[in-house]
Scaffold this motif. Structure first.
Motif, mmCIF file in Angstrom:
data_model
loop_
_atom_site.group_PDB
_atom_site.id
_atom_site.type_symbol
_atom_site.label_atom_id
_atom_site.label_comp_id
_atom_site.label_asym_id
_atom_site.label_seq_id
_atom_site.Cartn_x
_atom_site.Cartn_y
_atom_site.Cartn_z
ATOM 1 N N PRO A 148 11.078 1.993 2.272
ATOM 2 C CA PRO A 148 11.703 3.315 2.241
ATOM 3 C C PRO A 148 11.905 3.855 3.653
ATOM 4 O O PRO A 148 11.074 3.625 4.543
ATOM 5 C CB PRO A 148 10.685 4.163 1.471
ATOM 6 N N SER A 149 12.985 4.573 3.857
ATOM 7 C CA SER A 149 13.205 5.226 5.141
ATOM 8 C C SER A 149 12.400 6.532 5.174
ATOM 9 O O SER A 149 11.936 7.015 4.128
ATOM 10 C CB SER A 149 14.690 5.552 5.317
ATOM 11 N N PRO A 150 12.206 7.133 6.335
ATOM 12 C CA PRO A 150 11.530 8.436 6.384
ATOM 13 C C PRO A 150 12.197 9.478 5.485
ATOM 14 O O PRO A 150 11.520 10.266 4.822
ATOM 15 C CB PRO A 150 11.625 8.821 7.865
ATOM 16 N N THR A 151 13.538 9.466 5.433
ATOM 17 C CA THR A 151 14.242 10.416 4.559
ATOM 18 C C THR A 151 13.933 10.135 3.097
ATOM 19 O O THR A 151 13.719 11.056 2.296
ATOM 20 C CB THR A 151 15.760 10.331 4.804
ATOM 21 N N LEU A 189 2.593 9.236 4.700
ATOM 22 C CA LEU A 189 3.233 8.059 4.113
ATOM 23 C C LEU A 189 4.295 7.479 5.036
ATOM 24 O O LEU A 189 4.463 6.254 5.121
ATOM 25 C CB LEU A 189 3.844 8.415 2.761
ATOM 26 N N ILE A 190 5.000 8.346 5.753
ATOM 27 C CA ILE A 190 5.995 7.859 6.721
ATOM 28 C C ILE A 190 5.304 7.067 7.821
ATOM 29 O O ILE A 190 5.753 5.977 8.209
ATOM 30 C CB ILE A 190 6.788 9.039 7.320
ATOM 31 N N ALA A 191 4.190 7.591 8.321
ATOM 32 C CA ALA A 191 3.453 6.881 9.375
ATOM 33 C C ALA A 191 2.966 5.525 8.871
ATOM 34 O O ALA A 191 3.049 4.514 9.580
ATOM 35 C CB ALA A 191 2.272 7.729 9.847
ATOM 36 N N ASN A 245 0.829 -1.207 0.000
ATOM 37 C CA ASN A 245 0.000 0.000 0.000
ATOM 38 C C ASN A 245 0.864 1.258 0.000
ATOM 39 O O ASN A 245 0.568 2.232 -0.696
ATOM 40 C CB ASN A 245 -0.935 0.010 1.213
ATOM 41 N N VAL A 246 1.937 1.237 0.807
ATOM 42 C CA VAL A 246 2.858 2.373 0.824
ATOM 43 C C VAL A 246 3.542 2.516 -0.533
ATOM 44 O O VAL A 246 3.641 3.617 -1.095
ATOM 45 C CB VAL A 246 3.909 2.205 1.936
ATOM 46 N N ALA A 247 4.017 1.398 -1.091
ATOM 47 C CA ALA A 247 4.680 1.426 -2.403
ATOM 48 C C ALA A 247 3.740 1.959 -3.473
ATOM 49 O O ALA A 247 4.139 2.745 -4.338
ATOM 50 C CB ALA A 247 5.166 0.024 -2.766
#
Length: 284
Positions: free
Chosen positions: A55-58, A76-78, A15-17
């Motif tokens: 992915p990292s937050p950065t 997206l980070i969360a 889902n994030v991707a």
């Protein structure tokens, strides 16, 4: 009934991707163009978009900035951090010792009304005695290569187990394969004390203790892993290397179904006590 313990975590990663891929396309960027804007190789973009690399937050902030969508980054980070929390390696969670790992469950236990726990070869953590828990946790610490604070971790495990004795509407349903009564953890005295504890804790008003006999014929359900269901919201699956947390409703429902089928295979009351007594006698 075969159950996959990892698809919830993978679904959350996907889902994030998917969200990142859609941002790139909405911005009119190619995979190579996004990579150039972020300052990394295009292969990394592909790995992230195909949920092969988290992915990292950065990474996410750079991605969103390149797509002129910086305000989307924090959501997206969360979501990404949540996805990674669904699959957590024991070694990472226990890197400072096992006591804190035991304490980390307290808030979840307090928020749960119905506990359903199925174990294949071990007595469930909530039912363990000091000697049994200490032997088991020390063994785990050595296997994982983390500090061995087995005595303190066992004490913390017993402390959180006090929730079974607190007044309230919580219910605890435990299902053990009979093999869990036979695999000796610690020395004979520790194992005998553990089995004796099962005899007493099984009589608690809030506790249902069922044992699936080894002689059960024509089983309709086989589950390989130990798992716990917290209300109908979360399933925690214990693997050798990691804990998998499942909150996808369809998967939670599958584990609940498996639990109910196993529950009907178990024996209770006098029959369960007889199996425990026979296991104690086998230690002599």
């Amino acid at each position: 009934m075969p159950v996959s313990p990892s698809s919830s975590a993978q679904s959350a990663r996907e889902n994030v991707a998917r969200g990142l891929r859609e941002l790139r396309r909405e911005a009119g960027l190619t995979v190579t163009g996004l990579a150039t804007a972020c300052g990394w190789h295009h292969a990394k973009t592909s790995r992230i978009e195909n949920a092969r690399t988290p992915p990292s937050p950065t990474d996410i902030r750079l991605w969103c900035r390149a797509c002129d969508a910086a305000p989307r980054a924090e959501d997206l980070i969360a979501a990404s951090l949540h996805a990674e929390s669904l699959y957590t390696e024991w070694r990472r969670r226990a890197r400072t010792g096992l006591r804190r790992l035991q304490e980390s469950y307290v808030s979840l236990f307090r928020a749960t009304s119905l506990f359903r726990v199925y174990t294949t070869f071990l007595v469930p953590g909530l039912l363990q005695t000091q000697g049994y828990a200490e032997a088991l946790l020390s063994t785990n610490a050595r296997l994982l290569g983390v500090p061995d604070d087995g005595e303190e971790a066992a004490a913390a495990r017993l402390e959180r187990s006090q929730i079974m004795y607190q007044p309230g509407r919580r219910r605890f349903v435990f299902l053990l394969e009979e093999a869990a009564l036979r695999y000796q953890i610690g020395d004979g005295d520790a194992m005998a004390a553990q089995l004796g504890h099962l005899l007493s804790v099984g009589a608690l008003p809030a506790v249902s203790l069922g044992i699936v006999p080894m002689a059960t014929e024509a089983r309709p359900t086989w589950v390989q892993e130990t798992f716990s269901v917290y209300d109908d919201a979360l399933v925690s699956v214990e693997l050798l290397s990691a804990q998998v947390n499942i909150n996808q409703p369809s998967e939670v429902a599958l584990y609940v179904q498996a639990f109910e089928e196993l529950r009907h295979l178990a024996v209770y009351g006098a029959e369960a006590r007889a199996l425990i007594v026979r296991a104690i006698e086998a230690l002599r």
